[in-house]
Design a protein around this motif. Structure first.
Motif, PDB file in Angstrom:
ATOM      1  N   LEU A  71       0.816  -1.220   0.000  1.00  0.00           N
ATOM      2  CA  LEU A  71       0.000   0.000   0.000  1.00  0.00           C
ATOM      3  C   LEU A  71       0.852   1.274   0.000  1.00  0.00           C
ATOM      4  O   LEU A  71       0.308   2.377   0.012  1.00  0.00           O
ATOM      5  CB  LEU A  71      -0.933   0.010   1.213  1.00  0.00           C
ATOM      6  CG  LEU A  71      -2.061  -1.028   1.205  1.00  0.00           C
ATOM      7  CD1 LEU A  71      -2.828  -0.974   2.520  1.00  0.00           C
ATOM      8  CD2 LEU A  71      -3.002  -0.801   0.027  1.00  0.00           C
ATOM      9  N   GLY A  72       2.167   1.130  -0.019  1.00  0.00           N
ATOM     10  CA  GLY A  72       3.052   2.287  -0.092  1.00  0.00           C
ATOM     11  C   GLY A  72       3.192   3.051   1.206  1.00  0.00           C
ATOM     12  O   GLY A  72       3.501   4.249   1.200  1.00  0.00           O
ATOM     13  N   THR A  73       3.020   2.365   2.334  1.00  0.00           N
ATOM     14  CA  THR A  73       3.126   3.025   3.635  1.00  0.00           C
ATOM     15  C   THR A  73       4.592   3.305   3.971  1.00  0.00           C
ATOM     16  O   THR A  73       5.455   2.447   3.790  1.00  0.00           O
ATOM     17  CB  THR A  73       2.517   2.144   4.730  1.00  0.00           C
ATOM     18  OG1 THR A  73       1.164   1.861   4.389  1.00  0.00           O
ATOM     19  CG2 THR A  73       2.553   2.825   6.074  1.00  0.00           C
ATOM     20  N   SER A  74       4.853   4.513   4.481  1.00  0.00           N
ATOM     21  CA  SER A  74       6.216   4.914   4.843  1.00  0.00           C
ATOM     22  C   SER A  74       6.252   5.405   6.282  1.00  0.00           C
ATOM     23  O   SER A  74       5.254   5.915   6.805  1.00  0.00           O
ATOM     24  CB  SER A  74       6.714   6.014   3.909  1.00  0.00           C
ATOM     25  OG  SER A  74       7.982   6.497   4.323  1.00  0.00           O
ATOM     26  N   TRP A  75       7.410   5.270   6.909  1.00  0.00           N
ATOM     27  CA  TRP A  75       7.568   5.676   8.306  1.00  0.00           C
ATOM     28  C   TRP A  75       7.441   7.181   8.494  1.00  0.00           C
ATOM     29  O   TRP A  75       7.151   7.655   9.595  1.00  0.00           O
ATOM     30  CB  TRP A  75       8.926   5.203   8.840  1.00  0.00           C
ATOM     31  CG  TRP A  75      10.126   5.745   8.105  1.00  0.00           C
ATOM     32  CD1 TRP A  75      10.735   5.183   7.031  1.00  0.00           C
ATOM     33  CD2 TRP A  75      10.841   6.949   8.394  1.00  0.00           C
ATOM     34  NE1 TRP A  75      11.804   5.960   6.615  1.00  0.00           N
ATOM     35  CE2 TRP A  75      11.891   7.056   7.445  1.00  0.00           C
ATOM     36  CE3 TRP A  75      10.724   7.946   9.354  1.00  0.00           C
ATOM     37  CZ2 TRP A  75      12.797   8.113   7.421  1.00  0.00           C
ATOM     38  CZ3 TRP A  75      11.619   9.011   9.352  1.00  0.00           C
ATOM     39  CH2 TRP A  75      12.644   9.074   8.395  1.00  0.00           C
ATOM     40  N   ASP A  76       7.643   7.962   7.449  1.00  0.00           N
ATOM     41  CA  ASP A  76       7.702   9.420   7.604  1.00  0.00           C
ATOM     42  C   ASP A  76       6.621  10.163   6.826  1.00  0.00           C
ATOM     43  O   ASP A  76       6.750  11.356   6.564  1.00  0.00           O
ATOM     44  CB  ASP A  76       9.078   9.934   7.183  1.00  0.00           C
ATOM     45  CG  ASP A  76       9.397   9.628   5.720  1.00  0.00           C
ATOM     46  OD1 ASP A  76       8.652   8.845   5.095  1.00  0.00           O
ATOM     47  OD2 ASP A  76      10.390  10.181   5.217  1.00  0.00           O
ATOM     48  N   ALA A  77       5.537   9.470   6.451  1.00  0.00           N
ATOM     49  CA  ALA A  77       4.505  10.133   5.648  1.00  0.00           C
ATOM     50  C   ALA A  77       3.128   9.606   6.017  1.00  0.00           C
ATOM     51  O   ALA A  77       2.983   8.478   6.486  1.00  0.00           O
ATOM     52  CB  ALA A  77       4.763   9.914   4.149  1.00  0.00           C
ATOM     53  N   GLY A  78       2.113  10.431   5.790  1.00  0.00           N
ATOM     54  CA  GLY A  78       0.745  10.020   6.042  1.00  0.00           C
ATOM     55  C   GLY A  78       0.258   9.036   4.994  1.00  0.00           C
ATOM     56  O   GLY A  78       0.733   9.027   3.866  1.00  0.00           O
ATOM     57  N   ASN A  79      -0.701   8.204   5.381  1.00  0.00           N
ATOM     58  CA  ASN A  79      -1.270   7.223   4.460  1.00  0.00           C
ATOM     59  C   ASN A  79      -2.730   7.011   4.840  1.00  0.00           C
ATOM     60  O   ASN A  79      -3.034   6.675   5.988  1.00  0.00           O
ATOM     61  CB  ASN A  79      -0.494   5.908   4.542  1.00  0.00           C
ATOM     62  CG  ASN A  79      -0.847   4.953   3.424  1.00  0.00           C
ATOM     63  OD1 ASN A  79      -2.002   4.600   3.234  1.00  0.00           O
ATOM     64  ND2 ASN A  79       0.162   4.524   2.672  1.00  0.00           N
ATOM     65  N   GLN A  80      -3.618   7.186   3.867  1.00  0.00           N
ATOM     66  CA  GLN A  80      -5.039   7.072   4.162  1.00  0.00           C
ATOM     67  C   GLN A  80      -5.428   5.684   4.640  1.00  0.00           C
ATOM     68  O   GLN A  80      -6.410   5.508   5.364  1.00  0.00           O
ATOM     69  CB  GLN A  80      -5.861   7.430   2.928  1.00  0.00           C
ATOM     70  CG  GLN A  80      -5.685   6.480   1.752  1.00  0.00           C
ATOM     71  CD  GLN A  80      -6.615   6.802   0.592  1.00  0.00           C
ATOM     72  OE1 GLN A  80      -7.613   7.479   0.774  1.00  0.00           O
ATOM     73  NE2 GLN A  80      -6.259   6.324  -0.601  1.00  0.00           N
ATOM     74  N   HIS A  81      -4.667   4.676   4.261  1.00  0.00           N
ATOM     75  CA  HIS A  81      -4.986   3.311   4.661  1.00  0.00           C
ATOM     76  C   HIS A  81      -4.732   3.070   6.148  1.00  0.00           C
ATOM     77  O   HIS A  81      -5.183   2.062   6.690  1.00  0.00           O
ATOM     78  CB  HIS A  81      -4.182   2.322   3.822  1.00  0.00           C
ATOM     79  CG  HIS A  81      -4.463   2.410   2.358  1.00  0.00           C
ATOM     80  ND1 HIS A  81      -5.616   1.918   1.794  1.00  0.00           N
ATOM     81  CD2 HIS A  81      -3.765   2.964   1.333  1.00  0.00           C
ATOM     82  CE1 HIS A  81      -5.610   2.148   0.489  1.00  0.00           C
ATOM     83  NE2 HIS A  81      -4.501   2.777   0.192  1.00  0.00           N
ATOM     84  N   LEU A  82      -3.996   3.977   6.791  1.00  0.00           N
ATOM     85  CA  LEU A  82      -3.753   3.867   8.230  1.00  0.00           C
ATOM     86  C   LEU A  82      -4.727   4.716   9.039  1.00  0.00           C
ATOM     87  O   LEU A  82      -4.710   4.665  10.274  1.00  0.00           O
ATOM     88  CB  LEU A  82      -2.314   4.281   8.570  1.00  0.00           C
ATOM     89  CG  LEU A  82      -1.204   3.446   7.932  1.00  0.00           C
ATOM     90  CD1 LEU A  82       0.159   3.996   8.341  1.00  0.00           C
ATOM     91  CD2 LEU A  82      -1.329   1.977   8.324  1.00  0.00           C
ATOM     92  N   GLN A  83      -5.547   5.490   8.389  1.00  0.00           N
ATOM     93  CA  GLN A  83      -6.540   6.304   9.080  1.00  0.00           C
ATOM     94  C   GLN A  83      -7.740   5.441   9.456  1.00  0.00           C
ATOM     95  O   GLN A  83      -8.164   4.581   8.688  1.00  0.00           O
ATOM     96  CB  GLN A  83      -6.989   7.463   8.197  1.00  0.00           C
ATOM     97  CG  GLN A  83      -5.877   8.442   7.865  1.00  0.00           C
ATOM     98  CD  GLN A  83      -6.308   9.475   6.828  1.00  0.00           C
ATOM     99  OE1 GLN A  83      -7.326   9.315   6.157  1.00  0.00           O
ATOM    100  NE2 GLN A  83      -5.536  10.536   6.691  1.00  0.00           N
TER     101      GLN A  83
END
Length: 290
Positions: A231-243
């Protein structure tokens, strides 16, 4: 954990427990009872928990990670190109009435605590199962290993699981920083858990800054799950899939090695790089392996 579909405690998941029948076109293979091989169904939601456990054993006994993903693809536990996109889900209702959507997070990721090798399937809840403090006080020493949240998840929360789930869950080893504020990666040890919440690195992947010592502590708490990588999740950026809708912050099991006052959290914008004091009440995301 898409903001459009995630939910807080009491959320009703979109998928219902299947009885083995599905609508529309579906690939099927006849099961061989002697081989304990389940029938192929159209989607993750259509399998029983026992069938998912059987598929998990097939994945973990595959000769390589690539072969394990091929097993998952054949059983429609990932996309046709072998990715996880958050649609591989199954609804779970606890005995207190809380319903949460579990999504496939990875394959052969977590090692069984009994030394028998990897658990084939790891799942993570899309919504929260509760709102709790990490600790009654503001201690971070002992990390996840000694936390009140871990005791609650592996005790009271585990007791709320339906039998068809608890009977197939695998106890696994989870790497966790048990010191709190530290620049020594040897502070990360293994705990044995039935249920747990995610670490910073399991969500955001490999951390790389100018502070290599503290990066090493974060990175020692586990590899990024395939779901979050895909899903392209990164330690230093927001991601809608984690909301998660209605949830401002949710806990990670990682104490902040940079500052002994905090545990890490995912914030409102879906960035894993937040920190809160342990006594605050935040959302709890649940993980387990079958």
């Amino acid at each position: 954990m898409d903001a459009a579909t995630g939910g807080a405690t009491g959320e009703v998941g979109r998928e219902a427990e299947g009885d083995g029948s599905t609508s529309g076109e579906m690939a099927e293979e006849e099961a061989d009872p002697a081989d304990d091989v389940p029938q192929v169904r159209a989607a993750t939601a259509d399998y029983s928990w026992e069938e998912l456990s059987q598929i998990s054993r097939l994945i973990s006994s595959a000769g390589s990670d690539a072969e394990g993903i091929e097993v998952a693809r054949r059983y429609h536990l990932c996309t046709e190109d072998g990715r996880l996109d958050g649609t591989q889900t199954k609804s779970l209702t606890l005995s207190d009435g809380t319903t949460v959507t579990m999504q496939v997070a990875g394959f052969n990721h977590d090692q069984r605590a009994d030394g028998s090798g990897p658990a084939g399937i790891t799942l993570v809840s899309r919504g929260t199962v509760a709102s709790r403090a990490m600790n009654e006080g503001d201690e971070t020493a002992g990390g996840w290993r000694d936390s009140d949240l871990r005791a609650w998840m592996n005790g009271e929360l585990a007791s709320l699981l339906p039998h068809e789930v608890s009977s197939v869950i695998a106890v696994v080893n989870k790497p966790t920083n048990v010191v709190g504020e530290t620049a020594d990666a040897s502070s990360v040890v293994m705990t044995q858990d039935t249920l747990w919440t995610l670490s910073y690195s399991e969500i955001g992947g490999h951390m790389s800054t100018d502070d290599s010592a503290h990066d090493a502590v974060f990175n020692a708490e586990g590899e990024q799950y395939k779901l979050f990588s895909d899903l392209g999740t990164s330690w230093d950026a927001g991601n809608q899939h984690l909301q998660i809708a209605g949830v401002e912050y949710w806990w990670e099991r990682s104490p902040d090695p940079l500052d002994g006052r905090y545990f890490m959290c995912v914030g409102p914008d879906g960035t894993p790089w937040y920190a809160r004091v342990p006594s605050e009440v935040q959302g709890v995301v649940m993980c387990f392996c079958v």
